[in-house]
Design a protein around this motif. Sequence first.
Motif, PDB file in Angstrom:
ATOM      1  N   ARG A 187     -13.592 -78.977  66.842  1.00 20.03           N
ATOM      2  CA  ARG A 187     -12.139 -79.050  66.640  1.00 20.03           C
ATOM      3  C   ARG A 187     -11.464 -79.758  67.810  1.00 20.03           C
ATOM      4  N   THR A 188     -11.889 -79.403  69.022  1.00 21.29           N
ATOM      5  CA  THR A 188     -11.308 -80.031  70.204  1.00 21.29           C
ATOM      6  C   THR A 188     -11.543 -81.532  70.195  1.00 21.29           C
ATOM      7  N   ARG A 189     -12.772 -81.930  69.924  1.00 20.25           N
ATOM      8  CA  ARG A 189     -13.140 -83.345  70.014  1.00 20.25           C
ATOM      9  C   ARG A 189     -12.530 -84.171  68.877  1.00 20.25           C
ATOM     10  N   ALA A 190     -12.351 -83.552  67.700  1.00 23.43           N
ATOM     11  CA  ALA A 190     -11.899 -84.303  66.531  1.00 23.43           C
ATOM     12  C   ALA A 190     -10.413 -84.624  66.581  1.00 23.43           C
ATOM     13  N   GLU A 191      -9.619 -83.702  67.092  1.00 20.38           N
ATOM     14  CA  GLU A 191      -8.155 -83.845  66.974  1.00 20.38           C
ATOM     15  C   GLU A 191      -7.601 -85.121  67.602  1.00 20.38           C
ATOM     16  N   PRO A 192      -7.958 -85.480  68.849  1.00 21.47           N
ATOM     17  CA  PRO A 192      -7.398 -86.718  69.410  1.00 21.47           C
ATOM     18  C   PRO A 192      -7.835 -87.978  68.676  1.00 21.47           C
ATOM     19  N   GLY A 194      -8.204 -88.178  65.420  1.00 20.89           N
ATOM     20  CA  GLY A 194      -7.678 -88.187  64.062  1.00 20.89           C
ATOM     21  C   GLY A 194      -8.703 -87.860  63.000  1.00 20.89           C
ATOM     22  N   GLU A 196     -10.485 -85.282  60.555  1.00 19.37           N
ATOM     23  CA  GLU A 196     -10.240 -83.994  59.911  1.00 19.37           C
ATOM     24  C   GLU A 196     -11.560 -83.230  59.800  1.00 19.37           C
ATOM     25  N   HIS A 744      -8.279 -71.504  72.691  1.00 15.04           N
ATOM     26  CA  HIS A 744      -8.279 -72.834  72.090  1.00 15.04           C
ATOM     27  C   HIS A 744      -8.648 -73.916  73.106  1.00 15.04           C
TER      28      HIS A 744
END
Length: 956
Positions: A187-192, A194, A196, A744
């Motif tokens: 989740r941490t790595r995916a968010e910046p 973009g 999903e 988080h």
Amino acid sequence: MSTASIPLTTDNEFIARHIGPRQDDIDAMLALIGHDSLDGLIDSVIPDSIKGTSVLELCKGQGEAEALASLKAIAAKNQLFRNHIGQGYYPCHTPTPILRNLLENPAWYTAYTPYQPEISQGRLEALLNFQTLISDLTGMEIANASLLDEATAAAEAMTFCKRLAKSKAPAFFVSHHCHPQTLDVLRTRAEPLGIEVVIGDESALLNQSLEGYFGLLLQYPASTGAIVDHRALVQRAHAAGALVAVAADLLALTLLTPPGEFGADVVLGSAQRFGVPLGFGGPHAAFFATRDSFKRDMPGRLVGVSIDRFGKPALRLAMQTREQHIRREKATSNICTAQVLLANIASMYAVYHGPQGLAQIARRVHRLTAILVRGLQQLGHQVEQQHFFDTVSVVTARPVAEVLAAANGAQLNLRLIDGQRVGLSLDETCEQAAVEALWQVFAMPGQALPDFTALAADTGDCLPLPLLRETPFLQHQVFNRYHSETELMRYLRRLADKDLALDRSMIALGSCTMKLNAASEMIPITWPEFGALHPFAPAEQSLGYRQLTDELEAMLCAATGYDAMSLQPNAGSQGEYAGLLAIRAYHASRGEAGRDVCLIPSSAHGTNPATAQMAGMRVVVVNCDERGNVDVADLQSKAAQHRDSLAALMITYPSTHGVFEDGITRICDIIHAHGGQVYLDGANMNAMVGLCAPGKFGGDVSHLNLHKTFCIPHGGGGPGVGPIGVKAHLAPFLPGHAHMDNKHGAVSAAPYGSASILPITWMYIRMMGGEGLKRASQLAILSANYIARRLEEHYPVLYTGENGLVAHECILDLRPLKDSSGISVEDVAKRLIDFGFHAPTMSFPVAGTLMVEPTESESKQELDRFCEAMICIREEIRAVENGSLDKLDNPLKNAPHTASELVGEWPHRYGRELAVYPLADLRESKYWPPVGRVDNVYGDRNLACACPPMSIYQDA
């Protein structure tokens, strides 16, 4: 001496043990440089704008025995329960020959990354063994030399699939059967970026369209134990253009069909249970394996087989090993490290046990688990898994709280899954008594326990028949020869003898700070109080670790001037990433999520731009002037141009060019005035501790390389630790974890990253005290300036500060020599091997140069020995220039020279003695490289990354 004059208190002897030069040496070094005092030298080096910013209390340190006793008292606060938590971490036995001859051996743990392959053949062979181990067990064609941990390896797999999948869909599916810490890091790595991340039950995908996913991540066996046949799902994913990554358990793969055989595109996981202690979460070697067609996109390091100049097989780091240094913001990963020491432990664990031994361990663990399950069913509990390896989830017949209370009373740790279920994992350290202890925990009061002997006779395996492994593994001779302690001990010695580490000579690598890893610092890492804790054990069992980390964070804040610290990042690359994420989150909290421009000087380490793109930032390059400093006018212009979108500046200080830039405070002011934050790379912190503090002269966040400034050893190229310090306004955005108050933003699998090696830094700081830490920085600067002054008439020093001085490293310019003699910087680097030295950093940050960092740990005698070698090499270059030595056939072009070369017909126009004994003292102690100069081009054109047949060594 009268009895009255005999001291009754013990002085702290450690500072003098750590710092190489004696006072007479210091006086002589100062005289050469032209200064009367150490304080005067430092006053001329440190810019006025940052003088007096240090907030480090100049206290006295503790002696070695006293510090060890203090740490032992802290360690005693940790409670050693038997762990059945699993979740990717398992107790295991570190074979004592490996413990003594590898983990505790400075020949292995003080070595540097094998960028100079001729003096790294031993650890390269051990890493090739690791790659072979991983390729064989996973059923994949190629594996790298390890990554940081399983969770970050999964994150690398996600972006790997994103780049390579035929499907350009936006989402990545992740099974909810993956380990929870893996989900958090994803989740941490995916968010910046973009991406999903869709988390769900993969069984549902068999009846759904997969068109929305570019990739899938599955766990095999599942985190809670089930073994599922994924073959149909993999086929459907490939039909939809998606790639499939599988997180797998290495020990289970000795018995189960490897993922490569059911179509996986990537297989990843942790090699921890192959002999590496739990260590409260690390360091452990992750693995990453893929198809041969994807090899050029694989993250991390890769060891390959090549040949040397004699045509003899030789190993080297291959292809994209440092590609982030070249591709910068276009790099596919910011990883420039591996967990070499831990990967080598795992590889030797496999060498020692062999394929039959590993399979026997796995069968025994599984048999005990099957017997445990039968007994739990007799006691009235429901086990959810029909097929499992070593882990099950139990629906308890009595309240979960009662089971956990009983387990706590028996000093056992179970995994709480939810209000009805607990998880259980067994491991190679379990015996019959462990199974019976678990039955006792689950039994109702007064309930009779099952009969272990009867159940053992009547219990079959619970592995799924269609997924039993049929393919042999580890057939290479190396895994089938060294099964006695005698043979293994000698094998490890042979490999170590091939290498050049700090136990042999100075390693003057610029930006890498290869300083003493003192024995008193290293001893605590093998204490069970630190090594045997599970990272997810209840907090009350790790009070010693909590005290250690709290104190270490305070120590590091005092050294840097920052207000808060996170120890979670388990490499410098992770520290860079966590620092930029903190800046990104800070801007978002202020309603300025659009700030996404990161200014980076052109001289920056290649990981900086790679990290910025991973954090979702746009890189804008800032020019440097002819002296190597940041071009302040260009910085001002670009900060103004991007005023509304400026997120950060990434800058290394002292600069990558080895000087204290006078304009650093102005640079920080410009960034702050335009709404940005200053990320100050702490790679060169060894020049600043006790002298100036980045948190006080303009930095908002810095990562620290504990394996540089703070004495954690490089271990042949890893482990590293890269914590970040931040100012108070960024503290709320430090990395969190499910097992911390902040839940988080995890950047590593374990809450405190590589926790088990943190005692090294705690010991270093405690023994040095503020006085010693300041002294270390002063001596590092003195040593660098001494070398610069001794060598400047032979090799120009490329960059200096305002007073003609350098910081803790200097850059020697060899480019003019190429034009006059044809001798390259590589020729000089290889010739240094003949003198018994590892070359300084080659062609970074400027091509054709050597960056030299001697560190405070080296004596004047060793500094002089290095200088004499460099001066001798310069004389050889002059001989080439004037024609005394042939321009093509000379000791530099042919370096390094091997012992085997001497016994044959000598083909060169120079003598044997000049080749191997260019200085007289080499006759007393000579390092002989095992191979000649390695052919890099051949290795890339003929890439082989697993153990070759032994015959090629015998025939060569």
